[in-house]
Design an enzyme around this catalytic site. Structure first.
Site, PDB file in Angstrom:
ATOM      1  CG  HIS A   9      -1.837  -1.029   0.987  1.00  0.00           C
ATOM      2  ND1 HIS A   9      -2.882  -1.418   2.026  1.00  0.00           N
ATOM      3  CD2 HIS A   9      -2.319  -1.766   0.120  1.00  0.00           C
ATOM      4  CE1 HIS A   9      -3.716  -2.368   1.686  1.00  0.00           C
ATOM      5  NE2 HIS A   9      -3.435  -2.613   0.591  1.00  0.00           N
ATOM      6  CG  ASP A  18      -4.376  -6.897  -0.996  1.00  0.00           C
ATOM      7  OD1 ASP A  18      -4.805  -6.909  -2.121  1.00  0.00           O
ATOM      8  OD2 ASP A  18      -3.608  -7.393  -0.320  1.00  0.00           O
TER       9      ASP A  18
END
Length: 263
Positions: A90, A145
């Site tokens: 991320h 995700d």
């Protein structure tokens, strides 16, 4: 960046060419790859010579998503491992998305799970006619995700995003273009040339303005009209202070191509 094991990083003509390089494992993401993606993301964000990023992969598949073989080996430690992996993944996506350099993804084959997510996070996507896209997370009992639950609803709307997430429907390259996930579909043997040409074109552009424009688009989903227009006012005024703006305006009146330098 010579110590990379799962990626290749090459910088030429202001284009950072980032290649996922685990072809024997379908370019699936393990902990090492997510760490290296963050290293590369920081390099692209911090190196002033990087004015465009070309994200591609080696082998038949673009990226199969998470490395399920390593997930299986982790056993009861998998939740902890996934938290660590997503921290790096991320952060890497943030660096590339928030950076000024436009990111072009060249998708030559199947993009599944995190591979699909990473493609969605790119600024522009060029796909081979042989590429396919599937979320795949819920097929393994997992949840999305890699920014996909942020970008997919914005690209597709709630119902189509959930259709992909809940049914794991596979989109062909043509369908992905029709849905707005892919910008261009080209024959497989033309993918590298076309994506490289696009990245080189962007690398010759006004990099600061590109970055500010990317940020404005990102803001637009959470701001009201008047706030967004105020950010536009601030950004265009700041852009007018750059050397590239002076060059672009001069080139217009001199009827020549602007020679942007990225600042």
């Amino acid at each position: 960046m010579n110590d990379l094991e799962t990626l290749r990083f090459e910088l030429a003509d202001n284009v950072a060419r980032v290649t996922l390089n685990r072809p024997d494992a379908a370019n699936a993401m393990n902990l090492r790859m997510t760490k290296e993606l963050l290293e590369v993301g920081i390099e692209c964000d911090e190196n002033p010579n990087v004015r465009a990023v070309l994200l591609r992969s080696e082998g038949r598949m673009f990226c199969a998503g998470g490395d399920l073989a390593s997930f299986a080996k982790a056993g009861d430690a998998l939740p902890r491992g996934l938290k660590e992996m997503t921290v790096y993944l991320h952060a890497a996506i943030t660096r590339l998305t928030r950076g000024s350099a436009p990111v072009v993804a060249a998708v030559q084959g199947p993009a599944a799970g995190a591979g699909f997510s990473v493609a969605c996070a790119a600024d522009l996507v060029v796909a081979s006619a042989e590429a396919v896209f599937t979320m795949a997370y819920t097929r393994a009992g997992l949840t999305p995700d890699g920014s996909s639950t942020y970008f997919l609803p914005r690209l597709l709307g709630r119902h189509r995003a959930l259709e992909l997430i809940l049914t794991n429907r596979t989109l062909s390259a043509t369908e992905a273009r029709e849905w707005g996930i892919v910008n261009e579909v080209v024959p497989a043997d033309e993918l590298d040339a076309r994506a490289g040409e696009l990245a080189k074109q962007l690398a010759a552009g006004p990099t600061w303005a590109f970055g500010a424009a990317k940020e404005l688009v990102m803001r637009s989903f959470s701001e009201d009209l008047e706030s967004q227009m105020e950010f536009e006012s601030q950004a265009i005024a700041d852009a007018a202070r750059t050397e590239d703006a002076a060059e672009g305006i001069a080139a217009f009146f001199e009827k020549r191509r602007a020679n942007f330098r990225g600042h």
